[in-house]
Design an enzyme around this catalytic site. Structure first.
Site, PDB file in Angstrom:
ATOM      1  N   LYS A 141       0.825  -1.209   0.000  1.00  0.00           N
ATOM      2  CA  LYS A 141       0.000   0.000   0.000  1.00  0.00           C
ATOM      3  C   LYS A 141       0.862   1.264   0.000  1.00  0.00           C
ATOM      4  O   LYS A 141       1.939   1.286   0.579  1.00  0.00           O
ATOM      5  CB  LYS A 141      -0.908   0.013   1.236  1.00  0.00           C
ATOM      6  CG  LYS A 141      -1.869  -1.166   1.280  1.00  0.00           C
ATOM      7  CD  LYS A 141      -2.627  -1.210   2.600  1.00  0.00           C
ATOM      8  CE  LYS A 141      -1.724  -1.519   3.770  1.00  0.00           C
ATOM      9  NZ  LYS A 141      -2.475  -1.803   5.015  1.00  0.00           N
ATOM     10  N   THR A 175      -6.404   9.542   9.134  1.00  0.00           N
ATOM     11  CA  THR A 175      -6.239   8.299   8.368  1.00  0.00           C
ATOM     12  C   THR A 175      -6.142   7.084   9.294  1.00  0.00           C
ATOM     13  O   THR A 175      -5.602   6.062   8.920  1.00  0.00           O
ATOM     14  CB  THR A 175      -4.966   8.368   7.509  1.00  0.00           C
ATOM     15  OG1 THR A 175      -3.865   8.704   8.368  1.00  0.00           O
ATOM     16  CG2 THR A 175      -5.082   9.400   6.405  1.00  0.00           C
ATOM     17  N   GLY A 177      -7.043   3.845  10.631  1.00  0.00           N
ATOM     18  CA  GLY A 177      -7.910   2.748  10.199  1.00  0.00           C
ATOM     19  C   GLY A 177      -8.004   2.573   8.696  1.00  0.00           C
ATOM     20  O   GLY A 177      -8.827   1.787   8.215  1.00  0.00           O
ATOM     21  N   THR A 178      -7.157   3.254   7.936  1.00  0.00           N
ATOM     22  CA  THR A 178      -7.214   3.083   6.477  1.00  0.00           C
ATOM     23  C   THR A 178      -6.946   1.624   6.084  1.00  0.00           C
ATOM     24  O   THR A 178      -7.703   1.028   5.322  1.00  0.00           O
ATOM     25  CB  THR A 178      -6.159   3.957   5.750  1.00  0.00           C
ATOM     26  OG1 THR A 178      -4.904   3.810   6.409  1.00  0.00           O
ATOM     27  CG2 THR A 178      -6.554   5.414   5.723  1.00  0.00           C
ATOM     28  N   GLY A 179      -5.861   1.073   6.624  1.00  0.00           N
ATOM     29  CA  GLY A 179      -5.466  -0.289   6.252  1.00  0.00           C
ATOM     30  C   GLY A 179      -6.488  -1.320   6.714  1.00  0.00           C
ATOM     31  O   GLY A 179      -6.797  -2.280   5.996  1.00  0.00           O
ATOM     32  N   CYS A 180      -7.027  -1.102   7.909  1.00  0.00           N
ATOM     33  CA  CYS A 180      -8.015  -2.038   8.472  1.00  0.00           C
ATOM     34  C   CYS A 180      -9.265  -2.069   7.600  1.00  0.00           C
ATOM     35  O   CYS A 180      -9.785  -3.131   7.268  1.00  0.00           O
ATOM     36  CB  CYS A 180      -8.408  -1.620   9.880  1.00  0.00           C
ATOM     37  SG  CYS A 180      -7.054  -0.985  10.850  1.00  0.00           S
TER      38      CYS A 180
HETATM   39  N1  LIG Z   1      -3.907  10.409   2.211  1.00  0.00           N
HETATM   40  C1  LIG Z   1      -4.403   9.418   1.463  1.00  0.00           C
HETATM   41  N2  LIG Z   1      -5.119   9.670   0.355  1.00  0.00           N
HETATM   42  C2  LIG Z   1      -5.624   8.691  -0.412  1.00  0.00           C
HETATM   43  N3  LIG Z   1      -5.448   7.377  -0.154  1.00  0.00           N
HETATM   44  C3  LIG Z   1      -4.742   7.056   0.943  1.00  0.00           C
HETATM   45  C4  LIG Z   1      -4.177   8.041   1.817  1.00  0.00           C
HETATM   46  N4  LIG Z   1      -3.542   7.395   2.844  1.00  0.00           N
HETATM   47  C5  LIG Z   1      -3.706   6.095   2.624  1.00  0.00           C
HETATM   48  N5  LIG Z   1      -4.410   5.860   1.490  1.00  0.00           N
HETATM   49  C6  LIG Z   1      -4.824   4.556   0.953  1.00  0.00           C
HETATM   50  O1  LIG Z   1      -5.418   3.838   2.023  1.00  0.00           O
HETATM   51  C7  LIG Z   1      -5.131   2.446   1.917  1.00  0.00           C
HETATM   52  C8  LIG Z   1      -4.421   1.972   3.173  1.00  0.00           C
HETATM   53  O2  LIG Z   1      -3.023   2.309   3.044  1.00  0.00           O
HETATM   54  P1  LIG Z   1      -2.066   2.738   4.247  1.00  0.00           P
HETATM   55  O3  LIG Z   1      -0.702   2.690   3.702  1.00  0.00           O
HETATM   56  O4  LIG Z   1      -2.542   4.022   4.852  1.00  0.00           O
HETATM   57  O5  LIG Z   1      -2.366   1.561   5.289  1.00  0.00           O
HETATM   58  P2  LIG Z   1      -1.940   1.416   6.810  1.00  0.00           P
HETATM   59  O6  LIG Z   1      -0.717   2.207   7.079  1.00  0.00           O
HETATM   60  O7  LIG Z   1      -1.874  -0.032   7.069  1.00  0.00           O
HETATM   61  O8  LIG Z   1      -3.153   2.037   7.618  1.00  0.00           O
HETATM   62  P3  LIG Z   1      -3.557   1.814   9.187  1.00  0.00           P
HETATM   63  O9  LIG Z   1      -3.542   3.147   9.824  1.00  0.00           O
HETATM   64  O10 LIG Z   1      -4.947   1.252   9.183  1.00  0.00           O
HETATM   65  O11 LIG Z   1      -2.567   0.852   9.750  1.00  0.00           O
HETATM   66  C9  LIG Z   1      -4.323   2.306   0.625  1.00  0.00           C
HETATM   67  O12 LIG Z   1      -5.201   2.020  -0.441  1.00  0.00           O
HETATM   68  C10 LIG Z   1      -3.683   3.684   0.474  1.00  0.00           C
HETATM   69  O13 LIG Z   1      -3.308   3.974  -0.862  1.00  0.00           O
HETATM   70 MG   LIG Z   2      -2.106  -0.934   8.886  1.00  0.00          MG
END
Ligand SMILES: Nc1ncnc2c1ncn2[C@@H]1O[C@H](COP(=O)(O)OP(=O)(O)OP(=O)(O)O)[C@@H](O)[C@H]1O
Ligand SMILES: [Mg+2]
Length: 242
Positions: A141, A175, A177-180
């Site tokens: 990601k 952001t 919880g994006t990955g979750c």
């Molecule tokens: N600022 C942003 N704008 C658009 N898309 C984003 C942004 N930040 C993250 N994403 C998207 O959100 C999804 C999750 O990616 P990210 O790398 O943030 O996961 P993560 O770090 O595991 O998140 P978490 O906080 O849940 O652990 C991916 O599809 C990524 O491209």
């Molecule tokens: Mg994550």
């Protein structure tokens, strides 16, 4: 349906305390759901210890449902969510049984063994993770990378094929919880019978909308809003009712 693996005391600023759930209770929760309601697909989140990972892997092997693994290592605040000694078990026991594994850039760095900073690094890491740890599909990601688009690299182990998921990078600190939400949406798509690529594309739409309508709560990283997608996208409603 949820099987709790740990209780965390956390807010938008950080994780203050963690209480792991006994592995036998984690296993019993999954079996209780599988025996009665059935499991069409599942995703993992925080798996902090080797015994918890072993318990989860046993149930996945027993029931044979497709698994999306979000290889959670650190919270958005930077607090660790996995014991250092469980890193090897994550690689050896959990990722090999994944249909889809979704590391962010720092997690991909740990799993691949080199620093992931560019799109090119992400591509190399996705291939290394697929070949060494053997999940079917790897998505590195792009949330932690830079550029005006947030690009995720998707690598299919069997065909050796790469695809990209692109969306405009949204300027927000909310952001959490994006990955979750992204990995949960992939699992939901698989459960509905979508093929993996369709499920992944839909999950990208969902998470982009969820970030756009994220909530400015607390003093740190506020949460994304996955419900926004359901409210705004007729196509989402159609698919979910099918
Ligand atoms: N600022 C942003 N704008 C658009 N898309 C984003 C942004 N930040 C993250 N994403 C998207 O959100 C999804 C999750 O990616 P990210 O790398 O943030 O996961 P993560 O770090 O595991 O998140 P978490 O906080 O849940 O652990 C991916 O599809 C990524 O491209
Ligand atoms: Mg994550």
């Amino acid at each position: 349906m949820v099987s709790l693996t740990a209780v965390t005391a956390q807010n938008t600023l950080g994780v203050r305390a963690v209480q792991e759930i006994d592995p036998s209770i984690v296993e019993a929760q999954i079996n209780a759901v599988a025996e009665d309601i059935g499991v069409d697909a599942a995703k993992t989140g925080m798996l902090s210890s080797s015994p918890i990972m072993e318990a989860v892997a046993r149930t996945v092997r027993k029931w044979g449902f497709p698994l999306v693994v979000d290889p959670v290592m650190y919270a958005k605040s930077g607090d660790p969510l996995i014991r250092p000694e469980a890193m090897e078990t994550l690689k050896r026991v959990i990722i090999p049984i994944a249909k889809v594994v979704t590391p962010n850039a720092p997690e991909a760095s740990h799993l691949a063994g080199f620093h992931v900073e560019t799109l090119d690094d992400a591509k190399r890491a996705a291939k290394v993770i697929a070949e060494e740890l053997h999940p079917e599909i790897v998505i590195v990601k792009g949330g932690h990378l830079t550029g005006n688009e947030s690009i995720d690299v998707v690598y299919f182990r069997d065909s050796g094929e790469y695809r990209e998921l692109r969306a405009p990078r949204i300027d927000t600190k909310n952001t959490h919880g994006t990955g979750c939400s992204f990995s949960a949406a992939i699992a939901a798509g698989l459960a509905r019978g979508l093929n993996p690529w369709e499920a992944i594309k839909l999950a990208k739409e969902l998470i982009t909308t969820a970030i756009k309508y994220s909530l400015p709560l607390g003093h740190g990283h506020g949460p994304v809003n996955p419900m926004a997608w359901l409210e705004l996208r007729p196509i989402g409603r159609t698919l979910l009712r099918r």
